[in-house]
Structure formats: structure tokens, C-alpha cells
Design an enzyme around this catalytic site. Sequence first.
Site, short mmCIF file in Angstrom:
data_model
loop_
_atom_site.label_atom_id
_atom_site.label_comp_id
_atom_site.label_asym_id
_atom_site.label_seq_id
_atom_site.Cartn_x
_atom_site.Cartn_y
_atom_site.Cartn_z
N ASP A 29 -0.83 -4.49 4.75
CA ASP A 29 -0.66 -4.68 6.20
C ASP A 29 -1.58 -5.79 6.72
O ASP A 29 -2.61 -6.10 6.12
CB ASP A 29 -0.94 -3.37 6.94
CG ASP A 29 0.13 -2.33 6.67
OD1 ASP A 29 1.23 -2.71 6.23
OD2 ASP A 29 -0.14 -1.13 6.90
N GLU A 60 0.79 -1.23 0.00
CA GLU A 60 0.00 0.00 0.00
C GLU A 60 0.82 1.28 0.00
O GLU A 60 0.26 2.37 -0.13
CB GLU A 60 -1.01 0.03 1.16
CG GLU A 60 -0.42 -0.01 2.55
CD GLU A 60 -0.18 -1.43 3.02
OE1 GLU A 60 0.83 -2.01 2.58
OE2 GLU A 60 -0.97 -1.94 3.83
N TYR A 71 5.22 -3.86 13.02
CA TYR A 71 4.01 -3.12 12.66
C TYR A 71 3.53 -2.26 13.83
O TYR A 71 3.52 -2.70 14.97
CB TYR A 71 2.91 -4.08 12.22
CG TYR A 71 1.75 -3.40 11.56
CD1 TYR A 71 1.94 -2.56 10.47
CD2 TYR A 71 0.45 -3.59 12.03
CE1 TYR A 71 0.88 -1.93 9.87
CE2 TYR A 71 -0.62 -2.97 11.43
CZ TYR A 71 -0.41 -2.13 10.34
OH TYR A 71 -1.47 -1.49 9.74
N GLU A 78 -7.66 -3.05 8.21
CA GLU A 78 -7.59 -2.07 7.13
C GLU A 78 -6.74 -2.62 5.98
O GLU A 78 -7.10 -2.48 4.81
CB GLU A 78 -6.98 -0.76 7.66
CG GLU A 78 -7.40 0.49 6.91
CD GLU A 78 -8.87 0.81 7.07
OE1 GLU A 78 -9.45 1.32 6.09
OE2 GLU A 78 -9.45 0.56 8.14
#
Length: 772
Positions: free
Chosen positions: A82, A9, A283, A86
Site C-alpha cells: 500500500d 501484503e 485505497y 504502513e
Amino acid sequence: MAKNLVIVESPAKAKTIERYLGKDFVVRSSFGHVRDLSKKGLSIDVENNFEPNYVISPEKKQVVSELKKLAKESEVVWLATDEDREGEAISWHLFEALNLKNKDTRRISFNEITNKAVLNAIENPREINQELVNAQQARRVLDRVVGFELSPVLWRKVKPSLSAGRVQSVAVKLIVDRENEITSFESKGYFRIQGVFKSNNGILKSVLDKTIDSSEKTKELFNALADATFNVGDLQTKPANKFPSAPFTTSTLQQEASLKLGFSVSRTMRVAQNLYESGKITYMRTDSVNLSDTAIDSAKEAIIQSYGEKYSNPKKYTTKNSNAQEAHEAIRPSDFKINQVVADADQEKLYELIWKRAIASQMSMAKLERTTIKISNTKVSDKFIAKGEVIVFDGFLKVYLESAIEEEENDSSDDSILPSVTVGEELDRDILVATQKFSRAPSRFMEASLVKKLEELGIGRPSTYAPTITTIQNRGYVEKKEKQGKEREYEVISLKTNQVVSENKTEITGKEKNKLSPTDIGMLVTEFLNNNFSKIMDYNFTARIEEEFDEIAKGMKSWTEMIKEFYKPFHETVDQTLEHSERVTGERALGIDPKSGRDVIVRMGKFGPMVQIGNEEKDNKKPVFASLREEHSIGTITLEDALELFKLPRVLGSFEEQDVKANIGRFGPYVQLGRLFASIPKEEDPMTIELDRAIELIIEKRKEDASRILKTFPDREDVFVLNGKWGPYIKIGRKNFKIPKGTEIESLTLEKCIEISNQPPSSRKKAAKKKK
């Protein structure tokens, strides 16, 4: 062409991953979401089981087109977004938008961008987790429904152009509720007494074991103690342990970065994202405190190498929140052997903080020795207490100490090394000092403490804290005000030798910086929503909604059923409110204007809070208005403050044979010369600004305006071609018109400008396309 297309992304993430994959892989970025709900209308078919109408975002059409082309040329498409909800939703939208097929598509995820993690993900692909996607869809649909239906209610009943949101409105309510607590709080004075005594081996600093509620009682006590004898009544020394904190979650990272580095939550997340995408940390959106076995072993090795075996204490932490999202790790360095990184200043500071917290979590506890001495006297039963603390073994304190989020007044004696004393030892009184203190109202929230409160209440998740706090500030419901504080007098009573002495001193109280305060419109909207949508504004209800999202993510609940249960009663409340509720303005009567004898009120107007003198129906005369200044609010402004506002506009003098005025308008304070308006800087006051300074501002404004003017036309003085924030445009009178792309500015004539202004916007767009 490469056999494999990997889609992530962000470009930074793509760049990092590309380093680990061979020539058979090409890595490209989707630049975030490629699809979203259409901006036209609700874009959710309520009658058709809440079917969302997703469209490719206009700015992403080129990206999608390029990715489609690459996907067709590749044998396998790897969706590597991820690993949270989302990210899962981005992968699903890519799958749909690119018309991918299951047999040629792999879903991979990793919580750190390292060579080992990326290659391991490639070896262990999976399918898109539709349950995670549905949890994200439920949040997106519910938030659109609430915003779409609530906002028009606010436009009609409170003020045009307002917006409401399911989580943002509750976050504002927290800040409003705190403000109401502060406003209604009554501060009470008391005296805290400190005593300094001399022992055989040194000085003892101590505090009386109770507070005294008045000056008179304090003086009575000092008079009684003037000829008292003091001795060591009790002595206790106990071992104590201090334990390290768990590694960072999103919430605790935001809190600690605010306290230690002064970062806002959005700044923290932006910097953490950069660190993650460049492969330096794991993350950054997680509510887990867990570390992998590999990470624990790596930390152990780094600790032993740097500090020695006795400092190592490998430990697994467990997450208290049963609904912690997915099986993430805590935020930690990708490589514990690297305690500093070379990057920009923000990244270096945040990385060091993350490294210290993570490495400290795997270190030994600190061992302390705490000593408490009770000092008795021959006159009263009250005792003075002296406390001391010695670090026997520093353990994790060698690396890291957590900050306290609440500001606490330190009323205890110094936590320092105490002199050696024995029970019964007589002490000489040096001085007793009683300082008047005042009970304090609850503190206003900082961003960090608001995140902590939201997490405690179960409102929002790691991915929503920063956007929520940013949104409520951007929309003008909450602001960070710098308060200068006020001077306050307090009393200090001392007993030196045998004489009681009292003196008055002054201090500044109430000074604040970076604290969140509700604006007048924030207060008003919250009151309206509380009165008419109490369920939406209920903290427990909002937390329950979050739990339902978690249940959807676990496959325990249907997302459409969840929306259906919410929508019917909510929609009915919207209809009832539109039909039956009164418009709210927050109107408050302040008194009577002594000059005119007319009523003075304060209320919310079309352009913000204002004071009004007079009532046309009552007086048969038009009222007069004045905008509130930044330091005023509807709830606290006094009649005297309000009448001061009507001293504006002030005529400062003359310049170029015209009056120069200072005033406050819709966009703040300004000076005026004819039709020219120049803003007064925030730190300056329209009530005190002088003519010379006003002329400076006027000249500066003229220079600024001149640099914006690209073309003028002698035959029409109201027509300009100006250079604006988004490029050149035409201004005719008060109206602005976009210039079609590809138009040469030099070629614009007066006739062409008029022609462009007469075209509807759609025609101007078509003209721009034809030129291409």
C-alpha cells in the site's frame, strides 16, 4: 520461472493484481508485516540512538523463506504494498528481510487496483521512500517506549496486567471527560409551546419564539392568550441552496457507515479493505477529499447518462488539513458506471454508500424555497413561527443526503409545505400545547462521533482510528452498555377553546445503545495518568506528536531526534512516579453496615471493582467482600445497592442432595453445585433466578464439560485430557499442560501425562520437534 516477482501484503490483493499481469509476473503475498520489534524486552537500544531490534515474526519465517527463494529466481522484485506509511514500511522490511539489492528492486504503488493503475505503476517505478518509513518507525518506536515504560507503573500503582498506550490513553480520557460532564450535569425543565392555527387555505403548525421556564408562567401566558386575536404579522420567502458533501475520507466513511448502516469502525475498515483488494474502490486509508481529473470526468459521464446534463457539476475539493498524508485520493468507486456490486451483503451496502457519496459530490446543488411566517397576537409581543421548505430542484438530493452525527431534538415547526397566506390575514387558534422538556447532558460518544472528535483534535491518523477504538474496548477500559433508561414524569399544558388544561405524562429517558462508557478501571487509570503524566494525556501534546510524524514524513525532522526529545523527560517522570506516587484504588466510603456497625467502602480490587464491609486493622476481624454487578460503578453505587450484594450467595434449593447457589464472581454471575460452576446468561439475574432454571444451567454445563473430556484416569481423579479452544491439553488439578505436537491422544497413559507435566515447556517443544 517468471522473470518478475511482485510482492503485496494480502492474498486478496495478489489475486486481483495477478489478473492484470502476464505470464512473466508471479504475484505473492507477505501476509502483512514480516518483521517487527522483538517481543523480548524494550527491543530499542536507547543508548545507541534508539536503534530498533527488528526480528522476523515467528509465524512469518516460512513466508520469508519462500519469498527469498522466489526472489533469487527472479530478475526483478516489485514491492507493491500500500502507498501509505504502513505500506512503505512493509516494503522496507521486505527489502531488508529478503536481502534485496537496489538494482534488482522496484517500488510501485497505486491507489486503486485496476488494470490501468497497475500497468501505469509498472511503467513508473520508484525507490522506497525512506522518509515515510522513518515516520512509521517513529510511531512504532514511540508507542513501544510509552507502552513498555508506562504499563509496569500501572501494574504497581493501580492493578496488575494493565496496559497503557500513547493514543489509546488519550482516547479513553475523552470518554472519561465526557462521562464526568454527564455526571455533573444538572438538567433543568422548560416548556416548548406549539400552536396550531387555521388559515383561509389550510392548517399552520408553529412554535413560540421562546421557551418558558416554569409551569406557572406557561399557564399565565395561556390565560392571557385565551381571548387573543391572531394574524399573519410577517411573511418571508427566500431561495436557498443545499450543497453536496465532499467524497469520503477514512474518518467520514467510518462516521457515515456507523450512522447509515450501523457498522462499527473496525467492521467498516474490514469491508472497505475487501472492496479495495478486489479492485472495486480506491485505497481506504486517506484523509484527502481530492478526486483525480480522470475520476471527475468519469463521474460526469455517469451523471449525465443517468440523470441528465443539469445534474452534473464537476468540482475539485481541497483538503482542509494541511498535514493530510501523502497525495492520496478520496475514497471512491474504481468505476463510476458501476453503481452496485455483487458481493456479500456488507460489501454491497458499503459500496453503494461510497458510490452515492462520490457521485453526489460531482452533482449540482439542490435549490430550495424557504418560507417563514410570523404569527402575531393582540395580547403579548411573543410570536409564533411557522417554517416551510419546498425543493425547487433536487440536484444531488436525488442520490444522497448526509446524516447528522449528533442527536438533535427537533423543537422547530415542521419543515413542510405551508398553506398560502397574506400579511394581516386573521387566523383562528385551534390549540396551543406546552410540553415540558428537559435540558440534556452531552451525549456519550458513539464510535463514529469519537472518530470525529479524534480527527478534530488532530489525534491519530486514518490508519489508527479503528485500531485505537478496538483496543480500548478489548482492554476493558471502555464498553458499549445498553442502558434501558428510566421513567420520568413530565407536564403537558394545553389551551383548547378557552380552557387551560394540565396533565402529567411519563416517558422513558436515558435509553442508550452502542454508546461508549468508561469502565471503573478506565476511570481509575485515566485519573492516575492525568495526575502523574499530564503531558502524555494532554490533547494538544498528542496532536503535536502527530504533526511531528508528518514533519518526519516530509523530511523536515529526524525521527531519532524526535524520539530523543520525548524520551528524556518522559523517562524521568516514570522514575519519579514509581518512587513517589501513591497506589490508587478509587476507594470511596459509602456508610455504615446497619447489621454489624462496620464501615462499608467500594474500591478496585485485584479482580475488579468490589464492595468491602469492615477493616481488619480497625475491627480486628476479617472484612467481607462482594463484586459489583454490571450496572454498578465505583463512582455511583449507593450504600443500599452495596448491601444488596451481600445477599449473595443465594441458596436456591437442593439438587442431588447438595445446595444449589447463585452468586457473582470474578467472571460474572453463576450458579454452583458442589465444585461445578455454570455461568448465568447476561439477560438473567442472580438475585431472581429460580431453582428449576439453575438446574437447567447445571445440566447444560455437565453436557458441555462431558464433550470436552477426552480421557480420565480412575487412579487419579484430578487428571484429565481435555479438548480446548487450541486443541487437546492435560489438566492436573488447577494446572494445564500443553501436549507435545504429534502425540497420539489414545496413547496417553496416566504415567505419560505425569511425565509431560514434569517437563519444562522448552523440553516439551524439543520433544515435539524430534517427533517431526
